[in-house]
Design a protein around this motif. Structure first.
Motif, PDB file in Angstrom:
ATOM      1  N   SER A 182       0.843  -1.193   0.000  1.00  0.00           N
ATOM      2  CA  SER A 182       0.000   0.000   0.000  1.00  0.00           C
ATOM      3  C   SER A 182       0.878   1.242   0.000  1.00  0.00           C
ATOM      4  O   SER A 182       1.973   1.239   0.573  1.00  0.00           O
ATOM      5  N   ILE A 183       0.397   2.292  -0.642  1.00  0.00           N
ATOM      6  CA  ILE A 183       1.145   3.541  -0.695  1.00  0.00           C
ATOM      7  C   ILE A 183       1.240   4.168   0.688  1.00  0.00           C
ATOM      8  O   ILE A 183       2.264   4.743   1.064  1.00  0.00           O
ATOM      9  N   ALA A 184       0.186   4.046   1.479  1.00  0.00           N
ATOM     10  CA  ALA A 184       0.230   4.598   2.838  1.00  0.00           C
ATOM     11  C   ALA A 184       1.329   3.940   3.652  1.00  0.00           C
ATOM     12  O   ALA A 184       2.112   4.614   4.333  1.00  0.00           O
ATOM     13  N   ALA A 185       1.408   2.604   3.593  1.00  0.00           N
ATOM     14  CA  ALA A 185       2.447   1.891   4.335  1.00  0.00           C
ATOM     15  C   ALA A 185       3.829   2.281   3.835  1.00  0.00           C
ATOM     16  O   ALA A 185       4.775   2.441   4.621  1.00  0.00           O
ATOM     17  N   LEU A 186       3.954   2.458   2.515  1.00  0.00           N
ATOM     18  CA  LEU A 186       5.240   2.853   1.949  1.00  0.00           C
ATOM     19  C   LEU A 186       5.639   4.240   2.444  1.00  0.00           C
ATOM     20  O   LEU A 186       6.792   4.462   2.849  1.00  0.00           O
ATOM     21  N   ILE A 187       4.717   5.188   2.426  1.00  0.00           N
ATOM     22  CA  ILE A 187       5.017   6.550   2.873  1.00  0.00           C
ATOM     23  C   ILE A 187       5.390   6.560   4.356  1.00  0.00           C
ATOM     24  O   ILE A 187       6.402   7.165   4.756  1.00  0.00           O
ATOM     25  N   LEU A 188       4.610   5.883   5.178  1.00  0.00           N
ATOM     26  CA  LEU A 188       4.859   5.917   6.620  1.00  0.00           C
ATOM     27  C   LEU A 188       6.195   5.266   6.965  1.00  0.00           C
ATOM     28  O   LEU A 188       6.972   5.803   7.772  1.00  0.00           O
ATOM     29  N   ALA A 189       6.490   4.112   6.367  1.00  0.00           N
ATOM     30  CA  ALA A 189       7.751   3.428   6.660  1.00  0.00           C
ATOM     31  C   ALA A 189       8.939   4.233   6.155  1.00  0.00           C
ATOM     32  O   ALA A 189       9.961   4.382   6.851  1.00  0.00           O
ATOM     33  N   THR A 190       8.824   4.778   4.951  1.00  0.00           N
ATOM     34  CA  THR A 190       9.948   5.512   4.380  1.00  0.00           C
ATOM     35  C   THR A 190      10.175   6.821   5.125  1.00  0.00           C
ATOM     36  O   THR A 190      11.327   7.222   5.356  1.00  0.00           O
ATOM     37  N   GLY A 199      -6.405   4.303  -1.298  1.00  0.00           N
ATOM     38  CA  GLY A 199      -6.795   3.966   0.049  1.00  0.00           C
ATOM     39  C   GLY A 199      -5.958   4.640   1.122  1.00  0.00           C
ATOM     40  O   GLY A 199      -5.684   4.061   2.175  1.00  0.00           O
ATOM     41  N   LEU A 200      -5.570   5.875   0.886  1.00  0.00           N
ATOM     42  CA  LEU A 200      -4.737   6.587   1.853  1.00  0.00           C
ATOM     43  C   LEU A 200      -5.554   6.992   3.077  1.00  0.00           C
ATOM     44  O   LEU A 200      -6.727   7.360   2.951  1.00  0.00           O
ATOM     45  N   PRO A 201      -4.962   6.961   4.265  1.00  0.00           N
ATOM     46  CA  PRO A 201      -5.643   7.528   5.429  1.00  0.00           C
ATOM     47  C   PRO A 201      -5.986   8.991   5.186  1.00  0.00           C
ATOM     48  O   PRO A 201      -5.321   9.677   4.386  1.00  0.00           O
ATOM     49  N   ALA A 202      -6.996   9.483   5.893  1.00  0.00           N
ATOM     50  CA  ALA A 202      -7.536  10.820   5.620  1.00  0.00           C
ATOM     51  C   ALA A 202      -6.461  11.898   5.641  1.00  0.00           C
ATOM     52  O   ALA A 202      -6.407  12.758   4.746  1.00  0.00           O
ATOM     53  N   GLY A 203      -5.578  11.871   6.637  1.00  0.00           N
ATOM     54  CA  GLY A 203      -4.561  12.909   6.737  1.00  0.00           C
ATOM     55  C   GLY A 203      -3.588  12.881   5.579  1.00  0.00           C
ATOM     56  O   GLY A 203      -3.264  13.931   4.993  1.00  0.00           O
ATOM     57  N   ILE A 204      -3.107  11.693   5.205  1.00  0.00           N
ATOM     58  CA  ILE A 204      -2.164  11.577   4.080  1.00  0.00           C
ATOM     59  C   ILE A 204      -2.870  11.912   2.774  1.00  0.00           C
ATOM     60  O   ILE A 204      -2.304  12.566   1.898  1.00  0.00           O
ATOM     61  N   HIS A 205      -4.139  11.477   2.651  1.00  0.00           N
ATOM     62  CA  HIS A 205      -4.891  11.790   1.432  1.00  0.00           C
ATOM     63  C   HIS A 205      -5.026  13.292   1.250  1.00  0.00           C
ATOM     64  O   HIS A 205      -4.803  13.823   0.155  1.00  0.00           O
ATOM     65  N   GLU A 206      -5.388  13.992   2.323  1.00  0.00           N
ATOM     66  CA  GLU A 206      -5.591  15.442   2.222  1.00  0.00           C
ATOM     67  C   GLU A 206      -4.281  16.154   1.908  1.00  0.00           C
ATOM     68  O   GLU A 206      -4.232  17.048   1.040  1.00  0.00           O
ATOM     69  N   GLU A 207      -3.203  15.762   2.560  1.00  0.00           N
ATOM     70  CA  GLU A 207      -1.911  16.386   2.295  1.00  0.00           C
ATOM     71  C   GLU A 207      -1.460  16.129   0.862  1.00  0.00           C
ATOM     72  O   GLU A 207      -0.962  17.029   0.176  1.00  0.00           O
ATOM     73  N   THR A 208      -1.646  14.908   0.407  1.00  0.00           N
ATOM     74  CA  THR A 208      -1.242  14.564  -0.953  1.00  0.00           C
ATOM     75  C   THR A 208      -2.085  15.307  -1.975  1.00  0.00           C
ATOM     76  O   THR A 208      -1.570  15.822  -2.972  1.00  0.00           O
ATOM     77  N   TRP A 216       8.606  14.509  -1.733  1.00  0.00           N
ATOM     78  CA  TRP A 216       8.759  13.317  -2.562  1.00  0.00           C
ATOM     79  C   TRP A 216       7.475  12.490  -2.602  1.00  0.00           C
ATOM     80  O   TRP A 216       7.253  11.709  -3.553  1.00  0.00           O
ATOM     81  N   THR A 217       6.603  12.644  -1.609  1.00  0.00           N
ATOM     82  CA  THR A 217       5.384  11.846  -1.586  1.00  0.00           C
ATOM     83  C   THR A 217       4.419  12.224  -2.705  1.00  0.00           C
ATOM     84  O   THR A 217       3.579  11.406  -3.101  1.00  0.00           O
ATOM     85  N   VAL A 218       4.528  13.447  -3.231  1.00  0.00           N
ATOM     86  CA  VAL A 218       3.574  13.899  -4.257  1.00  0.00           C
ATOM     87  C   VAL A 218       3.812  13.184  -5.589  1.00  0.00           C
ATOM     88  O   VAL A 218       2.874  12.578  -6.133  1.00  0.00           O
TER      89      VAL A 218
END
Length: 411
Positions: A103-111, A386-395, A323-325
């Motif tokens: 998942s992209i969310a897991a990738l962003i959070l771990a990285t 399927g990003l969490p709300a906070g990551i989705h809004e920021e992205t 870099w997440t964008v």
């Protein structure tokens, strides 16, 4: 390159047909597109004086047990806590290669956690990560010397100074995408290439170099394109859009000149102009093996490189968390086959504008228009990630900002 354990890496390759079969086994692994990875590279600077050189010993002290063996052969080269592997490039650039995630969310959070760990280690040593795709303060300078890097420098010097700029001064953001099911590969391959020029233009950060403006939006990509077209030009082209990816890549790999010939001594420099096809035909004293072919493929640097997955290599390093964008944009464009198809249709008319993207960025009208349309597709497809709300809004906000910049360029 990811290898299957059953492959014999020391098998002698008798001819081009055998080489082609081996390339097919290792470079285009098919299956459901579920994993995404990212590689983040930065120039590294003295926090108080960014123009001051940073040597290998200082990097080693900062990285400690995470130091790669290229700067300390005795290092355990431990991964960061969330799985990222640390490498150091020839100019002292530091890179984190993530573990692929479903998942992209897991990738962003771990990285992000790994970036924070790396940043803290560098900060304690008085060092800071750069924020651009090219060193804005320093001239090229070797920090890490290995037989591979020495051979690269020698070969690239035959073509001019761009090779040293690339080796010692550039930093990129790479996104790794699954090749997909067999029936999806051609479309995903073509789209990964076609969206390159507009996304390069939209995310260019490399307009300054060694204390001056370069006149390029991405002087990093300009350096790559100037090195050696036989190993850096795109493999896919809108001139022949339906060409089979495996056939195109095999011909590209076999026709590329050798960059290194590994041996027991320190000099791995190959004879000028000898290609892998020449080696197969007997140009060198011993025949090549499957391991030699895999190593040769690792010395090819097109904007998109197949490594069992598709390695997207054309994006400049981004400042801080931005870099997440581009990661999210690419992931969204490849989330569903219909979106990937639409992205290919939007980008194909500008798919050959690599030089224009590097030179002008979003000041090029056709590229700005294509980038605007791609951002619209990405925003529409973003919920698929399927990003969490906070990551989705920021992205989403980040994509909207980039879209506004592209729309201004289009006008």
């Amino acid at each position: 390159m990811v290898m299957s354990p059953e492959l014999d890496r020391a098998t002698v390759l008798p001819d081009e047909a055998a080489a082609a079969r081996h390339i097919a086994r290792i470079c285009f692994k098919t299956g459901p597109p579920t994993l995404t990875g990212v590689e983040l590279e930065w120039t590294v600077h003295d926090a108080a004086d960014p123009a001051r050189p940073v040597d290998r010993a200082r990097l080693h002290r900062a990285l400690g047990r995470h130091s790669p063996v290229t700067i300390d052969p005795t290092s355990p080269a431990e991964r960061l806590r969330h799985g990222g592997a640390v490498t150091v490039e020839p100019g002292g650039q530091v890179e984190i290669s993530s573990a692929p995630r479903p998942s992209i969310a897991a990738l962003i959070l771990a990285t992000e956690a790994d970036v924070a760990e790396l940043t803290a280690a560098l900060d304690a040593a008085g060092l800071a990560l750069g924020r651009a795709g090219l060193d804005p303060w320093r001239m090229p300078r070797s920090v890490v010397e290995t037989p591979r890097y020495q051979a690269m420098r020698c070969v690239f010097d035959r073509h001019g100074p761009a090779g040293r700029v690339m080796m010692y001064s550039t930093a990129s953001l790479q996104v790794c995408l699954d090749a997909g099911e067999p029936e999806q590969v051609a479309q995903r391959w073509a789209t990964a290439h076609a969206v390159g020029p507009p996304l390069l233009a939209a995310f260019a950060t490399a307009d300054r170099y060694a204390g001056r403006r370069t006149g390029w939006a991405s002087a990093r990509m300009a350096a790559w394109l100037a090195i050696d077209p036989a190993r850096t030009r795109p493999v896919w082209s809108p001139v022949s859009p339906d060409r089979d990816p495996l056939t195109a890549w095999t011909e590209y790999a076999l026709a590329a000149p050798l960059l290194c010939i590994r041996g027991d001594g320190p000099d791995w420099t190959p004879p000028p102009g000898v290609t892998f096809a020449d080696w197969l035909a007997g140009a060198l004293p011993r025949p090549p093996t499957t391991d030699d072919l895999e190593y040769h493929v690792s010395t090819l640097f097109p904007p998109v490189r197949p490594r069992g997955y598709l390695e997207v290599r054309y994006l400049d390093a981004q400042p801080r968390r931005e870099w997440t964008v581009p990661l999210a944009v690419l992931a969204a464009l490849f989330a569903e086959p219909a979106t990937t198809r639409d992205a290919l249709a939007v980008a194909t008319p500008v798919a050959d504008r690599w030089q224009a993207a590097a030179r002008h960025g979003l000041d090029d009208g056709p590229l700005a228009a294509a980038a605007t349309a791609l951002f619209d597709l990405a925003l529409a497809a973003l919920p698929e990630l399927g990003l969490p709300a906070g990551i989705h809004e920021e992205t989403s906000r980040g994509i909207v900002r980039r879209r506004a910049a592209a729309e201004r360029g289009h006008r």
